[in-house]
Design an enzyme around this catalytic site. Structure first.
Site, PDB file in Angstrom:
ATOM      1  N   VAL A 129     -15.991  35.065  16.024  1.00 28.13           N
ATOM      2  CA  VAL A 129     -14.864  34.701  16.888  1.00 28.13           C
ATOM      3  C   VAL A 129     -15.217  34.862  18.367  1.00 28.13           C
ATOM      4  O   VAL A 129     -14.863  34.018  19.191  1.00 28.13           O
ATOM      5  CB  VAL A 129     -13.619  35.533  16.527  1.00 28.13           C
ATOM      6  N   CYS A 130     -15.912  35.928  18.724  1.00 24.21           N
ATOM      7  CA  CYS A 130     -16.285  36.136  20.137  1.00 24.21           C
ATOM      8  C   CYS A 130     -17.157  34.989  20.631  1.00 24.21           C
ATOM      9  O   CYS A 130     -16.967  34.483  21.733  1.00 24.21           O
ATOM     10  CB  CYS A 130     -17.032  37.454  20.310  1.00 24.21           C
ATOM     11  N   HIS A 131     -18.104  34.577  19.797  1.00 24.74           N
ATOM     12  CA  HIS A 131     -19.072  33.545  20.176  1.00 24.74           C
ATOM     13  C   HIS A 131     -18.418  32.162  20.264  1.00 24.74           C
ATOM     14  O   HIS A 131     -18.702  31.392  21.180  1.00 24.74           O
ATOM     15  CB  HIS A 131     -20.207  33.519  19.146  1.00 24.74           C
ATOM     16  N   VAL A 178     -15.315  34.161  24.275  1.00 27.23           N
ATOM     17  CA  VAL A 178     -16.133  33.992  25.481  1.00 27.23           C
ATOM     18  C   VAL A 178     -15.962  32.591  26.069  1.00 27.23           C
ATOM     19  O   VAL A 178     -15.699  32.455  27.268  1.00 27.23           O
ATOM     20  CB  VAL A 178     -17.615  34.334  25.212  1.00 27.23           C
ATOM     21  N   ARG A 207     -11.474  44.600  20.867  1.00 27.77           N
ATOM     22  CA  ARG A 207     -11.425  43.518  21.849  1.00 27.77           C
ATOM     23  C   ARG A 207     -10.258  43.765  22.789  1.00 27.77           C
ATOM     24  O   ARG A 207      -9.145  44.024  22.356  1.00 27.77           O
ATOM     25  CB  ARG A 207     -11.255  42.178  21.149  1.00 27.77           C
TER      26      ARG A 207
END
Length: 101
Positions: A2-4, A8, A84
């Site tokens: 999810v972050c990738h 971001v 997060r």
């Protein structure tokens, strides 16, 4: 993850809107070494445009923020990871905290 794929890139896509509101820097901090974070930034390419990446190698910042989470039981690698969250910091003072639920 999810972050990738989402988190971001969403900051990078909104970079101009953040700057218009007076945001000077967008910084991603992760419990990892700077070499790994640099490689991640390179892999993200344009999706990381305008974002600085810093490694919290010894978890000091994460511990200070009380944001650590042990995910080793979930099979996501050894030891601590960070929750997060986003911060607004004005002259070194945290003015807003936005935590993922």
């Amino acid at each position: 993850g999810v972050c990738h794929k989402a988190h971001v890139p969403s900051y990078s896509k909104n970079l101009e809107a953040f700057k218009a509101k007076g945001v000077d820097s967008i910084i991603c901090i992760a419990i990892n070494d700077p070499y790994t974070l640099n490689a991640w930034k390179e892999k993200l390419g344009d999706a990381a445009k305008g974002i600085e990446f810093y490694g919290d190698v010894f978890e000091g910042f994460t511990k200070y923020m009380h944001a650590g989470k042990d995910l080793s039981a979930a099979g996501l690698g050894p030891g601590m990871r960070s929750n997060r969250y986003s911060l607004c910091v004005d002259n070194g003072v945290i003015t807003h905290i936005f935590e993922e639920e």
